[in-house]
Write a protein that holds these residues in place. Structure first.
Motif, mmCIF file in Angstrom:
data_model
loop_
_atom_site.group_PDB
_atom_site.id
_atom_site.type_symbol
_atom_site.label_atom_id
_atom_site.label_comp_id
_atom_site.label_asym_id
_atom_site.label_seq_id
_atom_site.Cartn_x
_atom_site.Cartn_y
_atom_site.Cartn_z
ATOM 1 N N ALA A 188 -25.607 -9.007 -32.938
ATOM 2 C CA ALA A 188 -25.738 -7.743 -33.670
ATOM 3 C C ALA A 188 -27.199 -7.334 -33.814
ATOM 4 O O ALA A 188 -27.553 -6.155 -33.657
ATOM 5 C CB ALA A 188 -25.079 -7.891 -35.050
ATOM 6 N N LYS A 189 -28.065 -8.306 -34.092
ATOM 7 C CA LYS A 189 -29.491 -8.012 -34.267
ATOM 8 C C LYS A 189 -30.112 -7.512 -32.975
ATOM 9 O O LYS A 189 -30.871 -6.520 -32.960
ATOM 10 C CB LYS A 189 -30.203 -9.276 -34.752
ATOM 11 N N LEU A 190 -29.786 -8.203 -31.846
ATOM 12 C CA LEU A 190 -30.372 -7.810 -30.563
ATOM 13 C C LEU A 190 -29.850 -6.455 -30.102
ATOM 14 O O LEU A 190 -30.605 -5.643 -29.543
ATOM 15 C CB LEU A 190 -30.070 -8.876 -29.505
ATOM 16 N N ALA A 191 -28.561 -6.180 -30.360
ATOM 17 C CA ALA A 191 -27.965 -4.912 -29.918
ATOM 18 C C ALA A 191 -28.254 -3.775 -30.892
ATOM 19 O O ALA A 191 -28.009 -2.596 -30.563
ATOM 20 C CB ALA A 191 -26.454 -5.083 -29.760
ATOM 21 N N GLY A 192 -28.724 -4.102 -32.084
ATOM 22 C CA GLY A 192 -29.034 -3.064 -33.060
ATOM 23 C C GLY A 192 -27.801 -2.438 -33.670
ATOM 24 O O GLY A 192 -27.800 -1.236 -33.989
ATOM 25 N N VAL A 193 -26.767 -3.221 -33.841
ATOM 26 C CA VAL A 193 -25.520 -2.727 -34.439
ATOM 27 C C VAL A 193 -25.067 -3.709 -35.511
ATOM 28 O O VAL A 193 -25.649 -4.787 -35.689
ATOM 29 C CB VAL A 193 -24.411 -2.557 -33.376
ATOM 30 N N SER A 194 -23.997 -3.369 -36.207
ATOM 31 C CA SER A 194 -23.450 -4.254 -37.234
ATOM 32 C C SER A 194 -22.608 -5.362 -36.599
ATOM 33 O O SER A 194 -22.181 -5.259 -35.438
ATOM 34 C CB SER A 194 -22.582 -3.460 -38.209
ATOM 35 N N GLN A 195 -22.367 -6.418 -37.376
ATOM 36 C CA GLN A 195 -21.512 -7.510 -36.896
ATOM 37 C C GLN A 195 -20.102 -7.012 -36.612
ATOM 38 O O GLN A 195 -19.455 -7.447 -35.655
ATOM 39 C CB GLN A 195 -21.478 -8.641 -37.930
ATOM 40 N N ALA A 196 -19.615 -6.101 -37.453
ATOM 41 C CA ALA A 196 -18.271 -5.557 -37.246
ATOM 42 C C ALA A 196 -18.189 -4.820 -35.924
ATOM 43 O O ALA A 196 -17.181 -4.912 -35.191
ATOM 44 C CB ALA A 196 -17.902 -4.631 -38.398
ATOM 45 N N THR A 197 -19.259 -4.095 -35.580
ATOM 46 C CA THR A 197 -19.272 -3.375 -34.298
ATOM 47 C C THR A 197 -19.266 -4.351 -33.129
ATOM 48 O O THR A 197 -18.598 -4.120 -32.106
ATOM 49 C CB THR A 197 -20.501 -2.450 -34.219
ATOM 50 N N VAL A 198 -20.008 -5.448 -33.247
ATOM 51 C CA VAL A 198 -19.988 -6.478 -32.193
ATOM 52 C C VAL A 198 -18.572 -6.994 -31.999
ATOM 53 O O VAL A 198 -18.081 -7.101 -30.865
ATOM 54 C CB VAL A 198 -20.943 -7.639 -32.547
ATOM 55 N N SER A 199 -17.906 -7.308 -33.094
ATOM 56 C CA SER A 199 -16.551 -7.836 -33.014
ATOM 57 C C SER A 199 -15.620 -6.841 -32.342
ATOM 58 O O SER A 199 -14.840 -7.195 -31.448
ATOM 59 C CB SER A 199 -16.038 -8.177 -34.421
ATOM 60 N N ARG A 200 -15.718 -5.568 -32.733
ATOM 61 C CA ARG A 200 -14.837 -4.557 -32.138
ATOM 62 C C ARG A 200 -15.164 -4.317 -30.672
ATOM 63 O O ARG A 200 -14.286 -4.153 -29.826
ATOM 64 C CB ARG A 200 -14.943 -3.252 -32.930
ATOM 65 N N ALA A 201 -16.456 -4.315 -30.347
ATOM 66 C CA ALA A 201 -16.862 -4.046 -28.960
ATOM 67 C C ALA A 201 -16.367 -5.129 -28.016
ATOM 68 O O ALA A 201 -15.903 -4.845 -26.899
ATOM 69 C CB ALA A 201 -18.383 -3.930 -28.879
ATOM 70 N N LEU A 202 -16.458 -6.390 -28.453
ATOM 71 C CA LEU A 202 -16.041 -7.496 -27.589
ATOM 72 C C LEU A 202 -14.526 -7.598 -27.478
ATOM 73 O O LEU A 202 -14.008 -8.315 -26.624
ATOM 74 C CB LEU A 202 -16.624 -8.814 -28.110
ATOM 75 N N ARG A 203 -13.801 -6.872 -28.365
ATOM 76 C CA ARG A 203 -12.339 -6.815 -28.265
ATOM 77 C C ARG A 203 -11.874 -5.513 -27.621
ATOM 78 O O ARG A 203 -10.666 -5.222 -27.629
ATOM 79 C CB ARG A 203 -11.719 -6.944 -29.658
ATOM 80 N N GLU A 239 -21.271 -1.397 -24.003
ATOM 81 C CA GLU A 239 -22.072 -1.979 -22.925
ATOM 82 C C GLU A 239 -23.322 -2.651 -23.489
ATOM 83 O O GLU A 239 -23.727 -3.727 -23.027
ATOM 84 C CB GLU A 239 -22.458 -0.892 -21.917
ATOM 85 N N ARG A 240 -23.962 -2.037 -24.504
ATOM 86 C CA ARG A 240 -25.154 -2.620 -25.111
ATOM 87 C C ARG A 240 -24.822 -3.963 -25.773
ATOM 88 O O ARG A 240 -25.578 -4.938 -25.656
ATOM 89 C CB ARG A 240 -25.736 -1.649 -26.141
ATOM 90 N N VAL A 241 -23.697 -4.011 -26.440
ATOM 91 C CA VAL A 241 -23.270 -5.254 -27.088
ATOM 92 C C VAL A 241 -22.989 -6.326 -26.045
ATOM 93 O O VAL A 241 -23.382 -7.494 -26.209
ATOM 94 C CB VAL A 241 -22.035 -5.001 -27.971
ATOM 95 N N ARG A 242 -22.323 -5.957 -24.970
ATOM 96 C CA ARG A 242 -21.995 -6.939 -23.923
ATOM 97 C C ARG A 242 -23.259 -7.495 -23.267
ATOM 98 O O ARG A 242 -23.343 -8.682 -22.954
ATOM 99 C CB ARG A 242 -21.078 -6.313 -22.870
ATOM 100 N N ARG A 243 -24.269 -6.631 -23.049
ATOM 101 C CA ARG A 243 -25.524 -7.106 -22.464
ATOM 102 C C ARG A 243 -26.229 -8.072 -23.408
ATOM 103 O O ARG A 243 -26.770 -9.093 -22.980
ATOM 104 C CB ARG A 243 -26.435 -5.916 -22.144
ATOM 105 N N ALA A 244 -26.212 -7.745 -24.701
ATOM 106 C CA ALA A 244 -26.852 -8.624 -25.681
ATOM 107 C C ALA A 244 -26.139 -9.972 -25.733
ATOM 108 O O ALA A 244 -26.784 -11.037 -25.783
ATOM 109 C CB ALA A 244 -26.834 -7.955 -27.063
ATOM 110 N N ALA A 245 -24.821 -9.956 -25.705
ATOM 111 C CA ALA A 245 -24.043 -11.203 -25.742
ATOM 112 C C ALA A 245 -24.332 -12.047 -24.509
ATOM 113 O O ALA A 245 -24.495 -13.277 -24.581
ATOM 114 C CB ALA A 245 -22.556 -10.892 -25.852
ATOM 115 N N ALA A 246 -24.404 -11.380 -23.324
ATOM 116 C CA ALA A 246 -24.668 -12.115 -22.086
ATOM 117 C C ALA A 246 -26.079 -12.704 -22.093
ATOM 118 O O ALA A 246 -26.294 -13.847 -21.657
ATOM 119 C CB ALA A 246 -24.477 -11.183 -20.887
ATOM 120 N N GLU A 247 -27.050 -11.936 -22.596
ATOM 121 C CA GLU A 247 -28.436 -12.410 -22.628
ATOM 122 C C GLU A 247 -28.583 -13.641 -23.528
ATOM 123 O O GLU A 247 -29.323 -14.570 -23.212
ATOM 124 C CB GLU A 247 -29.345 -11.286 -23.131
#
Length: 352
Positions: free
Chosen positions: A19-34, A45-53
């Motif tokens: 969430a910190k690297l993507a600049g979004v909330s934790q809830a947004t990370v959870s929703r994006a990855l689902r 896409e930004r969340v997925r790149r941050a997770a992969a990095e």
């Protein structure tokens, strides 16, 4: 640097880091990855790149819980070390694994140290998506916790709950009928359950079938030929000793045959007979129930029940119930027992 220095250990990456690297909330990370539809494509896409990095992989369990599922099936059993229960559990495990689920075992009673009156505290409905209950005590079958979950029983039946069983009355009938057809008339029955606190009907139902076969042959059930034992091998040794005492230790005055409520019990009888010089089947025919893995090594005639298949079928019915939300039909599926004749039964000694 000391190997005990915590700074030498790699820190686990969590959803907070993504969430910190993507600049979004934790809830947004959870929703994006689902792949939640409420997240825009650029954010996803930004969340997925941050997770992969960062090398972050979401927990499968956490994802399942977010969907309201645990991806886990619970198995509740009063005993887990006894052969029948362990074999049924293996059948359940095979099917559960095929569907990509985990299995969580909840032993109660002697093995698990959990009294049935405290079982509700386990809160199964928050840990598993469905339950296979093996020989459940009546109070658990009607308990609120289990009634809120999809459940299939094995070895017991309750109106409104699907189950898988053999007809234990038929089991007792088949065993006794086999001995009657060989010419036996003094047939002992071993197996009424001394520990009846769970209200199991298996031994009683097999005794009912035993008595039905006797009456069909115009024989009256004789209480002096019945020994309360339970199901275990050591009880078989004690039961034969009891019959020997009743016969004043004269082999000629023993019953000519025994119906044992389980193969383990029958194996105990055969073991004791060898010690006391009672020949099986020349002096005493012995038949058990189950077709236990060890039955063939004792040349034991048995009424076979499809044990592992009961576990597999119960798990498949549960899976169907979990997916459809509809009660399977029929409510109770009965599997047929079958006679396997080996060398522990023969014509009675006076006919040999």
């Amino acid at each position: 640097m000391s190997v005990a220095d915590s700074s030498a250990r790699p820190r686990l990456v969590g959803i907070v880091d993504v969430a910190k690297l993507a600049g979004v909330s934790q809830a947004t990370v959870s929703r994006a990855l689902r792949d939640h539809p409420g997240v825009t494509a650029p954010t996803r896409e930004r969340v997925r790149r941050a997770a992969a990095e960062l090398g972050y992989a979401p927990s499968a369990l956490a994802a399942a819980l977010a969907r309201g599922r645990s991806n886990t099936i619970g198995v509740v059993a009063p005993w887990t070390s006894r052969w029948f229960f362990a074999t049924v559990i293996e059948g359940v495990r095979e099917v559960v694994s095929d569907h990509g689920y985990d299995l969580m075992l909840y032993p109660i009673g002697p093995d698990g140290g959990t009294e049935t009156t405290h079982f509700e505290a386990l809160a199964l409905d928050k840990r598993v998506d469905g339950v296979v209950g093996l020989a459940l005590p009546h109070e658990l079958r009607v308990a609120g916790t289990l009634r809120r979950l999809p459940i299939v029983t094995v070895g017991t039946s309750t109106p409104g709950i699907p189950g898988v069983q053999v007809d234990d009355t038929e089991v007792g009938y088949i065993a006794t009928k086999h001995l009657l057809e060989l010419g036996h008339r003094r047939i002992a029955f071993l197996g009424l359950d001394p520990d009846d606190r769970y209200g199991f009907r298996v031994a009683d139902d097999r005794y009912t079938g035993h008595c039905a076969a006797l009456r069909e042959a115009t024989l009256r059930p004789d209480p002096s030929l019945v020994v309360t034992t339970g199901f275990l091998a050591e009880a078989g040794e004690a039961a034969l000793e009891e019959l020997m005492i009743r016969a004043d230790w004269r082999t000629a005055d023993l019953p000519t045959a025994i119906v044992a409520v389980s193969d383990e019990l029958a194996i105990g009888v055969i073991h004791a007979a060898r010690q006391w010089g009672v020949r099986v089947p020349q002096d005493l025919s012995v038949i058990g129930v189950d077709n236990h893995d060890m039955a063939q090594f004792f040349d034991l005639t048995t009424v076979s029940q499809p044990v592992i298949e009961q576990g597999r079928l119960a798990a498949e019915i549960l899976w169907e119930l979990m997916q459809s939300g509809r009660m399977p039909d029929p409510e109770v599926t009965r599997l047929a027992p079958g006679l396997i004749v080996r060398d522990s039964t023969a014509a009675p000694r006076h006919m040999s």
